[in-house]
Design a protein around this motif. Structure first.
Motif, mmCIF file in Angstrom:
data_model
loop_
_atom_site.group_PDB
_atom_site.id
_atom_site.type_symbol
_atom_site.label_atom_id
_atom_site.label_comp_id
_atom_site.label_asym_id
_atom_site.label_seq_id
_atom_site.Cartn_x
_atom_site.Cartn_y
_atom_site.Cartn_z
ATOM 1 N N LYS A 66 0.669 -1.430 0.142
ATOM 2 C CA LYS A 66 0.069 -0.088 -0.092
ATOM 3 C C LYS A 66 1.095 1.271 0.203
ATOM 4 O O LYS A 66 0.429 2.313 -0.079
ATOM 5 C CB LYS A 66 -1.021 0.029 1.254
ATOM 6 C CG LYS A 66 -2.141 -1.112 1.302
ATOM 7 C CD LYS A 66 -2.794 -1.056 2.565
ATOM 8 C CE LYS A 66 -4.047 -1.881 2.174
ATOM 9 N NZ LYS A 66 -4.491 -2.617 3.692
ATOM 10 N N ALA A 67 2.271 1.180 0.102
ATOM 11 C CA ALA A 67 3.027 2.283 0.268
ATOM 12 C C ALA A 67 2.583 3.072 -1.246
ATOM 13 O O ALA A 67 2.582 2.407 -2.305
ATOM 14 C CB ALA A 67 4.603 1.820 0.226
ATOM 15 N N ARG A 68 2.665 4.294 -1.119
ATOM 16 C CA ARG A 68 2.503 5.140 -2.233
ATOM 17 C C ARG A 68 4.227 5.739 -2.650
ATOM 18 O O ARG A 68 5.004 6.352 -1.522
ATOM 19 C CB ARG A 68 1.952 6.597 -1.793
ATOM 20 C CG ARG A 68 0.398 6.152 -1.359
ATOM 21 C CD ARG A 68 -0.501 5.862 -2.385
ATOM 22 N NE ARG A 68 -0.745 6.744 -3.642
ATOM 23 C CZ ARG A 68 -1.164 6.354 -4.910
ATOM 24 N NH1 ARG A 68 -1.857 5.315 -4.667
ATOM 25 N NH2 ARG A 68 -1.197 7.095 -5.688
ATOM 26 N N LEU A 69 4.735 5.533 -3.813
ATOM 27 C CA LEU A 69 5.880 5.697 -4.064
ATOM 28 C C LEU A 69 6.082 7.129 -4.697
ATOM 29 O O LEU A 69 5.356 7.767 -5.539
ATOM 30 C CB LEU A 69 6.495 4.760 -5.190
ATOM 31 C CG LEU A 69 6.531 3.359 -4.822
ATOM 32 C CD1 LEU A 69 7.067 2.110 -5.829
ATOM 33 C CD2 LEU A 69 6.867 3.036 -3.357
ATOM 34 N N ASP A 70 7.249 7.620 -4.365
ATOM 35 C CA ASP A 70 7.671 9.048 -5.066
ATOM 36 C C ASP A 70 8.632 9.128 -5.652
ATOM 37 O O ASP A 70 9.741 8.580 -5.550
ATOM 38 C CB ASP A 70 8.006 9.861 -3.687
ATOM 39 C CG ASP A 70 8.529 11.296 -4.117
ATOM 40 O OD1 ASP A 70 8.492 11.655 -5.310
ATOM 41 O OD2 ASP A 70 8.859 12.103 -3.332
ATOM 42 N N THR A 71 8.430 9.274 -7.071
ATOM 43 C CA THR A 71 9.290 8.925 -8.207
ATOM 44 C C THR A 71 10.241 10.226 -8.493
ATOM 45 O O THR A 71 10.862 10.218 -9.624
ATOM 46 C CB THR A 71 8.640 8.249 -9.401
ATOM 47 O OG1 THR A 71 7.763 9.277 -9.966
ATOM 48 C CG2 THR A 71 8.284 7.174 -9.193
ATOM 49 N N SER A 72 9.908 11.283 -7.576
ATOM 50 C CA SER A 72 10.517 12.676 -8.043
ATOM 51 C C SER A 72 12.018 12.485 -8.226
ATOM 52 O O SER A 72 12.591 13.686 -8.830
ATOM 53 C CB SER A 72 9.925 13.620 -7.192
ATOM 54 O OG SER A 72 10.490 13.564 -6.062
ATOM 55 N N ARG A 73 12.712 11.564 -7.427
ATOM 56 C CA ARG A 73 14.237 11.655 -7.497
ATOM 57 C C ARG A 73 14.803 10.634 -8.258
ATOM 58 O O ARG A 73 15.876 10.399 -8.211
ATOM 59 C CB ARG A 73 14.750 11.828 -5.915
ATOM 60 C CG ARG A 73 14.179 13.189 -5.114
ATOM 61 C CD ARG A 73 14.763 12.997 -3.827
ATOM 62 N NE ARG A 73 14.139 11.963 -3.236
ATOM 63 C CZ ARG A 73 13.020 11.958 -2.543
ATOM 64 N NH1 ARG A 73 12.216 13.125 -2.526
ATOM 65 N NH2 ARG A 73 12.551 10.934 -2.055
ATOM 66 N N THR A 74 14.073 9.870 -8.948
ATOM 67 C CA THR A 74 14.248 8.793 -9.719
ATOM 68 C C THR A 74 14.448 8.977 -11.064
ATOM 69 O O THR A 74 13.426 9.337 -11.312
ATOM 70 C CB THR A 74 13.856 7.370 -9.429
ATOM 71 O OG1 THR A 74 12.737 7.557 -9.020
ATOM 72 C CG2 THR A 74 14.570 6.673 -8.031
ATOM 73 N N SER A 75 15.265 8.709 -11.643
ATOM 74 C CA SER A 75 15.344 8.805 -13.351
ATOM 75 C C SER A 75 15.869 7.990 -14.147
ATOM 76 O O SER A 75 16.970 7.417 -13.711
ATOM 77 C CB SER A 75 15.891 10.476 -13.557
ATOM 78 O OG SER A 75 16.862 10.275 -14.541
ATOM 79 N N GLY A 76 15.539 7.513 -15.208
ATOM 80 C CA GLY A 76 16.263 6.654 -16.305
ATOM 81 C C GLY A 76 17.005 7.473 -17.268
ATOM 82 O O GLY A 76 17.026 6.846 -18.248
ATOM 83 N N CYS A 112 11.017 -0.141 -9.905
ATOM 84 C CA CYS A 112 10.063 0.301 -8.918
ATOM 85 C C CYS A 112 10.484 -0.103 -7.408
ATOM 86 O O CYS A 112 10.417 0.678 -6.593
ATOM 87 C CB CYS A 112 8.427 -0.412 -9.009
ATOM 88 S SG CYS A 112 7.817 0.037 -10.583
ATOM 89 N N ALA A 113 11.206 -1.282 -7.385
ATOM 90 C CA ALA A 113 11.988 -1.703 -6.140
ATOM 91 C C ALA A 113 12.780 -0.444 -5.787
ATOM 92 O O ALA A 113 13.165 -0.138 -4.485
ATOM 93 C CB ALA A 113 12.349 -2.926 -6.091
ATOM 94 N N LEU A 114 13.786 -0.188 -6.793
ATOM 95 C CA LEU A 114 14.676 1.066 -6.239
ATOM 96 C C LEU A 114 14.133 2.340 -5.991
ATOM 97 O O LEU A 114 14.452 2.847 -5.046
ATOM 98 C CB LEU A 114 15.667 1.135 -7.672
ATOM 99 C CG LEU A 114 16.573 0.168 -7.988
ATOM 100 C CD1 LEU A 114 17.233 0.808 -9.453
ATOM 101 C CD2 LEU A 114 17.879 0.218 -6.723
ATOM 102 N N VAL A 115 12.875 2.789 -6.660
ATOM 103 C CA VAL A 115 12.236 3.673 -6.044
ATOM 104 C C VAL A 115 11.630 3.628 -4.582
ATOM 105 O O VAL A 115 11.975 4.480 -3.819
ATOM 106 C CB VAL A 115 11.007 4.106 -7.048
ATOM 107 C CG1 VAL A 115 10.272 5.279 -6.423
ATOM 108 C CG2 VAL A 115 11.268 4.323 -8.503
ATOM 109 N N GLN A 140 20.014 14.545 -4.846
ATOM 110 C CA GLN A 140 19.385 15.481 -6.155
ATOM 111 C C GLN A 140 18.395 14.248 -6.980
ATOM 112 O O GLN A 140 17.383 14.406 -7.362
ATOM 113 C CB GLN A 140 20.415 15.714 -6.993
ATOM 114 C CG GLN A 140 19.679 16.760 -7.889
ATOM 115 C CD GLN A 140 18.838 17.991 -7.381
ATOM 116 O OE1 GLN A 140 19.388 18.230 -6.347
ATOM 117 N NE2 GLN A 140 17.647 18.147 -8.069
ATOM 118 N N SER A 141 19.182 13.079 -7.314
ATOM 119 C CA SER A 141 18.583 12.142 -8.152
ATOM 120 C C SER A 141 19.314 10.653 -8.122
ATOM 121 O O SER A 141 20.429 10.679 -7.427
ATOM 122 C CB SER A 141 18.613 12.495 -9.424
ATOM 123 O OG SER A 141 17.895 11.541 -10.404
#
Ligand SMILES: [Zn+2]
Length: 319
Positions: free
Chosen positions: A6-16, A109-112, A136-137
């Motif tokens: 149920k965790a909500r993930l924040d992807t704002s600091r992960t980038s491909g 997603c696990a990294l996020v 930063q990222s």
């Protein structure tokens, strides 16, 4: 290792991000986890470390201590704006990472989820009160990447942290190839250990610890102390992560695998695997036993970084 569905993930600091793209000024040194391939990798790191230390001395260094507003490392907030995916560089797809359930089903997603967990953990550490800011990222790249302050880097150096842009760079092929060549295994928790180690370098950057590094090689060098401290910080997060809202459980088996990974990236193990001999004068990250010992030490002191003061340790074999 499982994540809270149920965790909500924040992807704002992960980038491909990957390949080309812009960059930022400023000096810096890559701080990789092990020197991927012993020879060139370690040499490159030493040169870069020297550059970093020199840049500190001359005052042009990027070391930021809660100073997000000025200098060459000001890159705004959120995603890593200066690095855009270029041809073939894109390897991470984080747009679909919404919940912990996604993290349970997808390695990216696990990294996020891991990044979110680590940011939450360090944000709550009283030792850093007032000084914490997230990295930063976290950039996932393949083959080669242009950093914002540490020049261009290729996969061969392994995962690394760049102080210049406060960014962690991960190339998954490290897990697939180099790491497995060294006898390691690729599991979610092993990735967590690697990310937690690199996050530890970010904490060192925030605290100014990197500026203490004067000696770059050798069994008791500052470089080794810096690396063992990052392992210790990884252990701190490991001990605290379970039940934090993101990480649902870390099993004994996970810990065993993490310890095995720490062993795999010990200087003596890398040297004996790649060249058949061990030369402690070339150590930059510490021996396998030391890396395990400091990771375990961190697990015993999740509430204070003082237990991880490798710079004051008389005997690095006995934390
Ligand atoms: Zn490191």
């Amino acid at each position: 290792m499982r994540f809270n569905p149920k965790a909500r993930l924040d992807t704002s600091r992960t980038s491909g991000g990957g390949g080309g793209g812009g960059g930022f000024g400023g000096g810096g040194a890559r701080i990789p986890i092990p020197g991927g391939r012993a020879g060139g990798g370690i040499g490159t790191v030493v040169v870069l470390l020297l550059f970093f230390v020199l840049s500190q001395c001359t005052g042009i260094g990027p070391q930021v201590l809660g100073d997000s507003g000025g200098g060459s490392t000001s890159v705004g907030t959120g995603t890593f704006g200066g690095l855009q995916a270029a041809d073939g560089g894109e390897t991470g797809d984080f747009g679909s990472c919404k919940t912990g359930e996604d993290a349970n089903n997808d390695e990216n997603c696990a990294l996020v989820a891991l990044e979110n967990s680590m940011t939450g953990y360090w944000d709550s550490q009283s030792d850093l009160s007032g000084r914490f800011q997230p990295e930063q990222s976290v950039v996932i790249f393949s083959d080669q990447v242009q950093t914002g302050g540490c020049g261009a880097a290729s996969s061969s150096v392994g995962p690394f942290y760049c102080p210049g842009d406060q960014t962690i760079y991960l190339d998954p092929t490290f897990f697939d190839s180099i790491f497995e060549q060294l006898g390691g295994q690729d599991t979610t928790f092993v990735r967590a250990y690697v990310l937690a180690h690199e996050y530890g370098h970010h904490i060192q950057n925030l605290l100014g610890t990197m500026g203490q590094v004067r000696t770059q090689q050798g069994p008791d060098s500052d470089a080794v102390r810096l690396e063992l401290q990052a392992d210790c910080y990884a252990g701190m997060w490991t001990a605290a992560a379970e039940g934090d809202g993101f990480v649902e459980d870390i099993t004994d088996q996970d810990i065993t695998e993490g310890i095995s990974a720490a062993k795999t990236v010990g200087d003596d193990h890398i040297q004996s695997t790649t060249s058949g001999r061990v030369d402690t004068s070339q150590f930059t990250h510490g021996s396998s036993e030391q890396r395990i010992a400091w990771f375990k030490k961190g697990m015993t002191t999740p509430d204070s970084i003082r237990g991880c003061d490798t710079f004051r340790a008389r005997d690095l074999d006995r934390p």
